[in-house]
Enzyme design. Structure first.
Site, short mmCIF file in Angstrom:
data_model
loop_
_atom_site.label_atom_id
_atom_site.label_comp_id
_atom_site.label_asym_id
_atom_site.label_seq_id
_atom_site.Cartn_x
_atom_site.Cartn_y
_atom_site.Cartn_z
N HIS A 112 -1.26 5.09 4.48
CA HIS A 112 -1.10 4.14 5.59
C HIS A 112 -2.38 4.18 6.42
CE1 HIS A 112 3.60 4.35 5.85
NE2 HIS A 112 3.25 3.19 5.35
N CYS B 253 3.12 8.23 13.54
CA CYS B 253 4.19 7.59 12.76
C CYS B 253 5.59 8.00 13.20
CB CYS B 253 4.01 7.70 11.25
SG CYS B 253 3.26 9.12 10.62
N1 ARG Z 1 7.59 10.12 4.05
C1 ARG Z 1 7.17 8.93 4.74
C2 ARG Z 1 6.62 7.93 3.74
O1 ARG Z 1 6.02 8.33 2.79
C3 ARG Z 1 6.17 9.27 5.78
C4 ARG Z 1 5.73 8.10 6.62
C5 ARG Z 1 4.75 8.46 7.65
N2 ARG Z 1 4.32 7.33 8.33
C6 ARG Z 1 3.07 6.93 8.55
N3 ARG Z 1 2.88 5.84 9.21
N4 ARG Z 1 2.05 7.53 8.04
O2 ARG Z 1 6.78 6.75 3.85
#
Ligand code: ARG
Length: 292
Positions: free
Chosen positions: A176, A272
């Site tokens: 992300h 997040c």
């Molecule tokens: N386990 C989640 C996923 O893989 C973690 C999300 C974390 N969020 C972020 N915006 N980096 O989707």
């Protein structure tokens, strides 16, 4: 007005599947009750740090079977009172969509947000995780990559009416944009170069001065410190390497480090675990200001 952020009750949080390279369900299971307790403590520590920095926290319920609900940054892009609901890539996270839709409907009923929009079918876009509002430049940095479609940035631009800069991501590990890119209130951008594609680097250079570009080290990125919440001159993040805290202090920021280890096991950090609900562009504020 104090910044308002959404968080999700962490009671149902765990690492139960692997949809990114950070997640290892067997590692979590090997210390399950302790990990769950540690997660609750870590979540409360983050909430307390955000409140101490002046934020108002709204908490939505978690749900068994949807452990990643604890990461509401991925639930929507929220700007100017409009929430654009995310459409998740992984089936493991698609189960969250009705929970988040219900939560946003409640927020609309309470007038915390004004409107809810949905994305075209088939398009994937994981909320503020891949679409970050930059209040200094008045634009949205929006990624395509492991979790958001190539067309997602343009669609976010269409629905918000705000300027969008497309930032294609380069790696599976920094899946992300919010894991590798963080605009700060003073105009600096903390970013992890290896995670950005050549095109994204060119966009960054085009929109910043050299002095505004703060490169995160491998250690900073690995410690999930780029995934930070900046509230005024306070930056709340997972426990930072000393050198990063010192570099940010030199720029006049106060860094608050929180132990977020149980969430890093899922590939998440401070940013997040929250979703800013009150971001408004200058253009939208000018439209709603009553005529003198
Ligand atoms: N386990 C989640 C996923 O893989 C973690 C999300 C974390 N969020 C972020 N915006 N980096 O989707």
């Amino acid at each position: 007005m104090s910044p308002s952020l959404l968080m999700t009750d962490p009671a149902a949080y765990q690492v139960a599947y692997a949809i990114n390279p950070w997640m290892d369900p067997s590692l979590w299971a090997s210390a399950d009750p302790e990990n769950r307790r540690a997660a609750r403590r870590a979540w409360a520590g983050l909430r307390a740090a955000l409140e101490a920095a002046g934020a108002k926290i709204l908490v939505m319920p978690g749900a068994e079977g949807a452990p990643d609900l604890v990461f509401p940054a991925n639930a929507a892009v929220v700007l100017n009172g409009l929430a654009i609901l995310a459409q998740f890539r992984a089936p493991e996270r698609q189960v969250e969509e009705p929970h988040f839709a219900a939560a946003f409907a409640r927020l609309r009923a309470k007038r915390v947000i004004a409107d809810i929009a949905t994305l075209p079918p088939g398009l994937v876009q994981e909320g503020a995780g891949d679409a970050i509002w930059d209040p200094v430049r008045q634009l949205i940095w929006a990624a395509s990559g492991p979790r958001s479609s190539l067309e997602a940035p343009a669609e976010i631009g269409r629905l918000t009416g705000e300027a969008v800069v497309h930032m294609p991501l380069a790696t599976a590990r920094y899946y992300h944009l919010d894991t590798c890119f963080c605009p700060l209130s003073g105009g600096e951008i903390l970013y992890y170069p290896p995670a950005l594609s050549r095109e994204a680097m060119a966009q960054l250079v085009a929109h910043t001065t050299a002095d505004q570009r703060l490169e995160a080290s491998d250690a900073d990125a690995k410690a999930f410190c780029v995934n930070a919440v900046c509230l005024g001159r306070t930056i709340i993040m997972a426990r930072p390497p000393a050198r990063l805290a010192a570099r940010l202090a030199e720029r006049g920021y106060q860094v608050v480090g929180v132990d977020l280890d149980p969430f890093i096991l899922s590939g998440g950090g401070a940013f997040c675990m929250t979703l800013r609900l009150d971001h408004r562009s200058a253009a939208a504020s000018a439209r709603t200001r009553p005529a003198a």
